[in-house]
Design an enzyme around this catalytic site. Sequence first.
Site, short mmCIF file in Angstrom:
data_model
loop_
_atom_site.label_atom_id
_atom_site.label_comp_id
_atom_site.label_asym_id
_atom_site.label_seq_id
_atom_site.Cartn_x
_atom_site.Cartn_y
_atom_site.Cartn_z
N THR A 197 44.72 -71.90 -23.79
CA THR A 197 44.31 -71.06 -24.92
C THR A 197 43.66 -71.99 -25.90
O THR A 197 43.88 -73.19 -25.85
CB THR A 197 45.58 -70.45 -25.57
N VAL A 226 49.99 -58.67 -21.73
CA VAL A 226 49.54 -59.24 -22.99
C VAL A 226 50.51 -60.36 -23.37
O VAL A 226 51.72 -60.16 -23.33
CB VAL A 226 49.49 -58.16 -24.09
N GLY A 227 49.95 -61.50 -23.70
CA GLY A 227 50.80 -62.63 -24.09
C GLY A 227 51.01 -62.68 -25.58
O GLY A 227 50.93 -61.68 -26.29
N THR A 248 49.98 -72.41 -28.19
CA THR A 248 49.45 -72.26 -26.84
C THR A 248 50.63 -72.45 -25.88
O THR A 248 51.65 -73.02 -26.25
CB THR A 248 48.36 -73.31 -26.53
#
Length: 351
Positions: A197, A226-227, A248
Amino acid sequence: MDRRKFLKTGVAGATGLMMAPGIKAATPSFKGRTVVISSGNGLRATAQAMELIRNGSDALDAVIAGVNIVEADPDDMSVGYGGLPNEEGVVELDSCCMHGPTHNAGAVAALQGIKYPSRVARLVMERTDHVLLVGQGALRFAKAHGFKEENLLTDKARKAWLRWKEARPDDDWFPPEDVDKDKKGKAALDIPFTYGTITCLGLDLNGNISGVTTTSGLSYKIPGRVGDSPIIGAGLYVDNEVGACGSTGRGEENLKNLTSHLIVEFMRQGMTPQNACMAGLKRVLEKARLMPRLMKKNGHPAFNIQYYAINKAGEFGACSMYGPVRFAVHDGQENHHQQAEYLFEWDKKTR
Ligand code: ASP
């Protein structure tokens, strides 16, 4: 009075300021040092953001312009265009941004076909009464604002996904016959996986803080997964009075602890960004220990995660569960990579 008008005049009336993101104060009032911090893949982002900040940009404009470079880069397989797809071979992007001076936020999740999800997140913040749009709704919203829908799956990412698919046992997809085999005769496929990310936080010449996080999320994920990256408080949190934190790594653990918010609260209590990141990371570890499948036999966590933080004074810090690992920072003097503090040494089983 209609609701929109009420919201506008309500805020303006209460605070005496109605500051739109991107609008610069005439004279910079901030005497401290500016800073931009990002994940290790963000060295170009920190350079770009600091250049804009030095020219008087609001931190939100600066950090979004910074991460746009990485979103558009086909070689970064963890963000935007070229990101690794979901298990069906479709790139799905998550992003959020938060603007310190207005304490406003916007986000998109599971967005397909749009190269710059961070820009769409910003528009959700500025042009709707909402914080988060997902999936088809987010795509329609982006198109309504003139974004072009395009195929984000590069050939490199498609081939990686195909190798992943063909390496899975018990289905009807096979790797080619001539592929290299390991000693047990199993296809030795080089399959990239990302958690990965970009997050970018900035403190501008007016002493204002903003941040953005953007990702293609977990590679080969279940469609719709979805994170943490688009969730305010998890993938990002900004409090203009205190500081900001971005994250991240394994989003699931971050979602369960809302650690970016926690880290900003630790800074509010007086911790430095570095100590606050470490305290947040230790909280994640402590909670992960409650779930055996998150831990390896040696007692170390089976996942990696990182936190990056800045405070109002321009101090910064970064921590990672596993290291050594670098982060990017422009400290107002120099743009460079720096080592993050970490709890465990890398081993091959951790991704
Ligand atoms: N945090 C992101 C997610 O869980 C991925 C990552 O940063 O590795 O979607």
